[in-house]
Design an enzyme around this catalytic site. Sequence first.
Site, PDB file in Angstrom:
ATOM      1  N   CYS A  45       0.878  -1.175   0.000  1.00 14.50           N
ATOM      2  CA  CYS A  45       0.000   0.000   0.000  1.00 14.50           C
ATOM      3  C   CYS A  45       0.911   1.219   0.000  1.00 14.50           C
ATOM      4  CB  CYS A  45      -0.893  -0.042   1.233  1.00 14.50           C
ATOM      5  SG  CYS A  45      -2.417   0.876   1.069  1.00 14.50           S
ATOM      6  N   ALA A  46       1.443   1.583  -1.174  1.00 11.85           N
ATOM      7  CA  ALA A  46       2.710   2.309  -1.251  1.00 11.85           C
ATOM      8  C   ALA A  46       2.637   3.833  -1.294  1.00 11.85           C
ATOM      9  CB  ALA A  46       3.495   1.820  -2.475  1.00 11.85           C
ATOM     10  N   PRO A  57       2.215   7.697  -0.489  1.00  5.60           N
ATOM     11  CA  PRO A  57       2.828   8.539  -1.522  1.00  5.60           C
ATOM     12  C   PRO A  57       4.242   8.153  -1.937  1.00  5.60           C
ATOM     13  CG  PRO A  57       2.957   9.643   0.586  1.00  5.60           C
ATOM     14  CD  PRO A  57       2.196   8.371   0.827  1.00  5.60           C
ATOM     15  N   GLY A  82       7.207   7.497   0.198  1.00  5.34           N
ATOM     16  CA  GLY A  82       8.382   7.736   1.035  1.00  5.34           C
ATOM     17  C   GLY A  82       9.041   6.447   1.493  1.00  5.34           C
ATOM     18  N   LYS A  83       8.228   5.508   1.981  1.00  2.00           N
ATOM     19  CA  LYS A  83       8.789   4.232   2.440  1.00  2.00           C
ATOM     20  C   LYS A  83       9.257   3.382   1.270  1.00  2.00           C
ATOM     21  CE  LYS A  83       5.875   4.191   6.574  1.00  2.00           C
ATOM     22  NZ  LYS A  83       4.982   5.292   6.157  1.00  2.00           N
ATOM     23  N   GLU A 120      -0.594   0.504  -5.566  1.00  2.79           N
ATOM     24  CA  GLU A 120      -1.462   1.624  -5.212  1.00  2.79           C
ATOM     25  C   GLU A 120      -2.745   1.523  -6.029  1.00  2.79           C
ATOM     26  OE1 GLU A 120      -3.620   4.561  -4.048  1.00  2.79           O
ATOM     27  OE2 GLU A 120      -1.786   4.033  -2.967  1.00  2.79           O
ATOM     28  N   ASP A 174      -5.888  -3.166  -6.159  1.00  8.13           N
ATOM     29  CA  ASP A 174      -6.498  -3.104  -4.838  1.00  8.13           C
ATOM     30  C   ASP A 174      -5.675  -3.977  -3.897  1.00  8.13           C
ATOM     31  OD1 ASP A 174      -8.036  -3.325  -2.566  1.00  8.13           O
ATOM     32  OD2 ASP A 174      -9.909  -3.780  -3.608  1.00  8.13           O
ATOM     33  N   CYS A 220       0.618   4.690  11.162  1.00 12.81           N
ATOM     34  CA  CYS A 220       1.035   5.942  11.807  1.00 12.81           C
ATOM     35  C   CYS A 220      -0.081   6.441  12.716  1.00 12.81           C
ATOM     36  CB  CYS A 220       1.406   7.000  10.759  1.00 12.81           C
ATOM     37  SG  CYS A 220       0.094   7.385   9.590  1.00 12.81           S
TER      38      CYS A 220
END
Length: 396
Positions: free
Chosen positions: A242-243, A245, A247-248, A266, A293, A362
């Site tokens: 679930c990538a 935006p 950053g990871k 995504e 999905d 988060c």
Amino acid sequence: MSAVSPARATALRVVRRVFEQGAYADRALRAEAEGLDPRERALAKRLVFGVVQRHGTLEWIVARHAKGRLQPEVRAALWLGLEQLLFLDGVADHAAISESVELAKPGPGHKVVNAILRRVQREGIELPADTDPQGAAIRHSHPEWLVRRWWDELGADETRALLAANNEPAELVLRINTLVPVDASQLPPGRREDDALVLDGPFDLAGSPLFAAGAITPQSRAAQRVARFLGPRPGERVLDLCAAPGGKTAHLAALMGGEGDLVAVEQHTGRAGALQRTCERLHARNVTVVVADASRFQTDRPFDRVLLDPPCSGLGTLRSHPDLRWRVTEAAITQLAALQDRMLQAARGALKPGGTLVYSTCTISREEERLVGDERFQTLPHRDGTDGFYVARETP
């Protein structure tokens, strides 16, 4: 309005957009502060974030001083004045009052703003004690349902410390991108921790050549711990389920030295495009973006490592997303937990036997800790000085 500083005029527009139109504070501020000099932009941000964070407290104060209905522009001007008088250091009382009064003109409501602000200046404000969830919700400006939830999950002392920390500015942190050679002397002043650089002061990120070159990118210290916890190696096959935006994803690519197969999933096309652009800017050339999905993702080629960073309530990021506390609901958390379970099932299905799965959110919400895992950690803003994260790892 000629006597009003550009920062305060901008702050009024942003605050009204947030509370009257449902705009996101950070996005609206970016648009409205275009062209302001850095000093005015910084003040506008302090005012906007302060008013949005302290909205519950400010409304409690207004309700005790104002009679009758206030026009939206008058109420917003009053919030800005109260924020400066009571919570913002370095602002003279006369400036806070006079410019807030100007913001409320030309209607007659400016007289109400003047009267209330001068009374508060003279008499001060006695907020409720934070000895119970109701008082803590008002004093620290959080929804009462959220305070009660944390009170039960973390205890009273931890909750009070967390609430106070959520109203402090977030630390400014960059990730140094190891895929781009950079001379350390070119970096802004700060404290280095692994790939993280905790900045000593303000920094014009958007105008930095290092940012344009992909050598640096903003990312909290907590977020940077996630990719390292997964521990990808060069040449492995890795899935970021679930990538966006990104950053990871880009951090994973850097830890892999740009070698191996990194698939980033995504669902939304626009976000997938932004993810692709992020990876290109950060020179993450071993990334393949797949539009799919995540809750239904399947593969014939299992992965050595899988990162699942699913949609969550984001309650660990209230310092950098001040309006989020007013948007999240208890019902939404329950719905998110069900979605997280579906995505977790898909993540496990994509993993090789003996592979490594990391689940990351988060947020600070026990209901969203969907993977207990063999190893796990939690960061908390008041304890760790960074965003609140829950991260767990398992090796089936």
